[in-house]
Design a protein around this motif. Structure first.
Motif, PDB file in Angstrom:
ATOM      1  N   UNK A   1     -17.050  53.402 -35.200  1.00  4.82           N
ATOM      2  CA  UNK A   1     -17.349  55.274 -36.205  1.00  4.82           C
ATOM      3  C   UNK A   1     -17.400  56.014 -36.451  1.00  4.82           C
ATOM      4  N   UNK A   2     -18.864  56.518 -37.460  1.00  2.00           N
ATOM      5  CA  UNK A   2     -19.198  56.431 -38.876  1.00  2.00           C
ATOM      6  C   UNK A   2     -19.357  58.166 -38.791  1.00  2.00           C
ATOM      7  N   UNK A   3     -19.163  58.162 -39.970  1.00  7.93           N
ATOM      8  CA  UNK A   3     -20.207  59.681 -40.692  1.00  7.93           C
ATOM      9  C   UNK A   3     -20.903  59.705 -41.293  1.00  7.93           C
ATOM     10  N   UNK A   4     -22.150  61.105 -40.883  1.00 15.51           N
ATOM     11  CA  UNK A   4     -22.706  61.360 -41.630  1.00 15.51           C
ATOM     12  C   UNK A   4     -23.318  60.795 -42.836  1.00 15.51           C
TER      13      UNK A   4
ATOM     14  N   UNK B   1     -23.540  51.257 -42.721  1.00 15.67           N
ATOM     15  CA  UNK B   1     -22.575  50.231 -41.570  1.00 15.67           C
ATOM     16  C   UNK B   1     -23.515  49.288 -42.068  1.00 15.67           C
ATOM     17  N   UNK B   2     -22.747  47.912 -41.334  1.00 15.32           N
ATOM     18  CA  UNK B   2     -23.241  46.648 -41.425  1.00 15.32           C
ATOM     19  C   UNK B   2     -22.483  45.784 -39.651  1.00 15.32           C
ATOM     20  N   UNK B   3     -23.598  45.761 -38.851  1.00  8.66           N
ATOM     21  CA  UNK B   3     -23.278  44.640 -37.652  1.00  8.66           C
ATOM     22  C   UNK B   3     -24.056  43.110 -37.913  1.00  8.66           C
ATOM     23  N   UNK B   4     -23.506  43.011 -37.160  1.00  8.07           N
ATOM     24  CA  UNK B   4     -23.556  41.192 -36.887  1.00  8.07           C
ATOM     25  C   UNK B   4     -23.770  40.369 -35.869  1.00  8.07           C
TER      26      UNK B   4
ATOM     27  N   UNK C   1     -21.346  54.756 -33.325  1.00  5.44           N
ATOM     28  CA  UNK C   1     -21.227  56.526 -33.044  1.00  5.44           C
ATOM     29  C   UNK C   1     -20.855  57.644 -34.285  1.00  5.44           C
ATOM     30  N   UNK C   2     -21.579  58.200 -34.920  1.00  5.68           N
ATOM     31  CA  UNK C   2     -22.212  58.939 -35.519  1.00  5.68           C
ATOM     32  C   UNK C   2     -21.618  60.339 -36.058  1.00  5.68           C
ATOM     33  N   UNK C   3     -20.268  61.187 -36.410  1.00  2.00           N
ATOM     34  CA  UNK C   3     -20.364  61.835 -36.513  1.00  2.00           C
ATOM     35  C   UNK C   3     -20.596  63.726 -37.765  1.00  2.00           C
TER      36      UNK C   3
ATOM     37  N   UNK D   1     -27.261  61.559 -37.326  1.00  2.00           N
ATOM     38  CA  UNK D   1     -26.400  61.805 -36.171  1.00  2.00           C
ATOM     39  C   UNK D   1     -27.469  61.385 -34.869  1.00  2.00           C
ATOM     40  N   UNK D   2     -29.229  61.221 -34.895  1.00  2.00           N
ATOM     41  CA  UNK D   2     -29.453  60.392 -34.146  1.00  2.00           C
ATOM     42  C   UNK D   2     -29.664  58.923 -34.584  1.00  2.00           C
ATOM     43  N   UNK D   3     -28.655  58.549 -34.732  1.00  2.00           N
ATOM     44  CA  UNK D   3     -28.528  56.769 -35.310  1.00  2.00           C
ATOM     45  C   UNK D   3     -27.520  56.243 -34.198  1.00  2.00           C
ATOM     46  N   UNK D   4     -26.527  57.181 -33.040  1.00  2.00           N
ATOM     47  CA  UNK D   4     -25.653  56.976 -32.297  1.00  2.00           C
ATOM     48  C   UNK D   4     -26.266  55.960 -31.511  1.00  2.00           C
ATOM     49  N   UNK D   5     -25.923  55.436 -31.518  1.00  2.00           N
ATOM     50  CA  UNK D   5     -26.184  54.290 -30.032  1.00  2.00           C
ATOM     51  C   UNK D   5     -25.848  52.904 -29.571  1.00  2.00           C
ATOM     52  N   UNK D   6     -26.348  52.047 -28.891  1.00  2.00           N
ATOM     53  CA  UNK D   6     -25.878  51.077 -28.788  1.00  2.00           C
ATOM     54  C   UNK D   6     -27.195  50.113 -29.265  1.00  2.00           C
ATOM     55  N   UNK D   7     -25.816  48.837 -30.171  1.00  2.00           N
ATOM     56  CA  UNK D   7     -27.114  48.027 -30.864  1.00  2.00           C
ATOM     57  C   UNK D   7     -27.165  46.267 -30.691  1.00  2.00           C
TER      58      UNK D   7
END
Lengths: 116, 113
Positions: A12-15, A19-22, A114-116, A83-89
């Motif tokens: 969960x992040x804010x606008x 973020x870094x995904x691995x 999830x972007x709050x 906000x539109x970056x909220x998704x499953x990566x």
């Protein structure tokens, strides 16, 4: 034989944050692709990494960047989150090389962002 | 263009019956096609693939049919089981000049007991 593993599973992040995904590819695979899957939609191609370089990119802005390491693992970075970056990566791996184009990509279970 | 699809069609099938899931692909240059199954909270799981030089391929309880004339792909599941309940996606790839999969809208399969 380990499949594709992704971390973290949820975030969960804010606008405005970054973020870094691995992703660790399936054992024996050398190519990593990243996809974004919005709720109720099919995955959308972000980019693919091979030999530590971005080999192809989909229709995503420069806020999306990536990296592949010598051990074939990969990271997806997203800056200035919206906000539109909220998704499953999703991360998918495959094995490159001549004669191997007709082999399926194998997917991990994804990171739910999830972007709050 | 790329298939994005905002609405997920649903197919309801009685347990034990055969299921047929259809997919219209978008690129006439695509020559490799894959079916994936995605369960809730999971990533897409490979089911079966087919190259464009074939029109039919069979796996365990699954058959994929390819009609290049009308750019249509179908997945047939024999003797559908409760564990088959999931969202099914077709993906296409033009192996010459691109490395990306283009995914279809997806179909939700519900197996009724």
């Amino acid at each position: 034989d380990a499949g594709v593993t992704q971390s973290p599973t949820h975030l969960i992040k804010t606008r405005g944050q970054q973020v870094t995904l691995r992703c660790s590819p399936k054992s024996g695979h050398d190519t990593v692709s990243w996809y974004q899957q919005a709720l109720g939609q099919g995955p959308q191609f972000i980019f693919q990494y091979y030999e530590e370089e971005e080999r192809q990119r989909g229709n995503f802005p420069d806020r999306f960047s990536g990296h592949q390491f010598p051990n074939y693992s990969s990271e997806l970075n997203v800056n200035a989150l919206l906000l539109g970056d909220s998704a499953l990566y999703l991360c998918a791996s495959s094995l490159a090389g001549s004669g191997r184009v007709y082999q399926p990509q194998h997917f991990g279970d994804g990171t739910r962002l999830s972007i709050l | 263009g790329e298939s994005v699809g905002l609405h997920l069609p649903t197919l309801s099938v009685q347990e034990g019956d055969n299921s047929i899931i259809n997919c219209a692909y978008s690129n006439s240059a695509s020559d490799y096609f894959i079916w994936y199954k995605q369960e809730s909270g999971k990533g897409p799981q490979f089911i079966i693939d087919i190259r464009s030089n074939m029109d039919k391929r069979q796996g365990q309880r699954v058959t994929v049919l390819l009609n290049k004339t009308v750019k249509h792909l179908s997945l047939q599941i024999a003797a559908t089981q409760p564990g088959d309940s999931a969202v099914y996606f077709c993906a296409e790839m033009a192996t010459s000049g691109t490395y990306k999969y283009i995914f279809g809208t997806g179909t939700r399969l519900k197996v009724l007991a």
